[in-house]
Design a protein around this motif. Structure first.
Motif: not given
Length: 109
Positions: A34-37
């Motif tokens: 996941d790019r955010e997490t």
């Protein structure tokens, strides 16, 4: 690309295939994150039935949003399901489709 929310509040949802790691490359075995997490991603096959019609969807979910022991036939709820269209060109071949992504899958329907 824009994504669109999918309302499954009136649908019946079952696990069709258990979670498997989503790979960036089959050749290297690198798992997508996941790019955010930074959480590893998995793909789960879900049978979603609503208004007399059932379809099988491959849904990408962060591992942090997948409960232990998901097995085929398990009734579940899908949290934050979205669809996004995609297109890519590889070796001169253009492919396109729709990808599905959820924030989490919860036990029970």
């Amino acid at each position: 690309m824009p994504s669109f929310k999918i309302d499954v509040s009136t649908a019946v949802v079952f696990v069709a295939t258990p979670p498997t790691p989503k790979l960036v490359s089959k050749q290297t075995g690198e798992i997508a994150v996941d790019r955010e997490t930074g959480a590893p991603l998995a793909t789960v096959g879900l049978l979603i039935s609503d208004e007399g019609e059932g379809n099988l969807y491959q849904v990408t979910v962060p591992n942090t949003g997948i409960p232990e022991g998901l097995a085929p036939g398990t009734p579940v709820s899908v949290i934050g399901l979205k669809a996004r269209d995609w297109e890519n060109t590889f070796n001169g071949q253009t492919r396109h489709g729709i990808s599905f992504r959820a924030v989490a899958i919860a036990p029970g329907g």
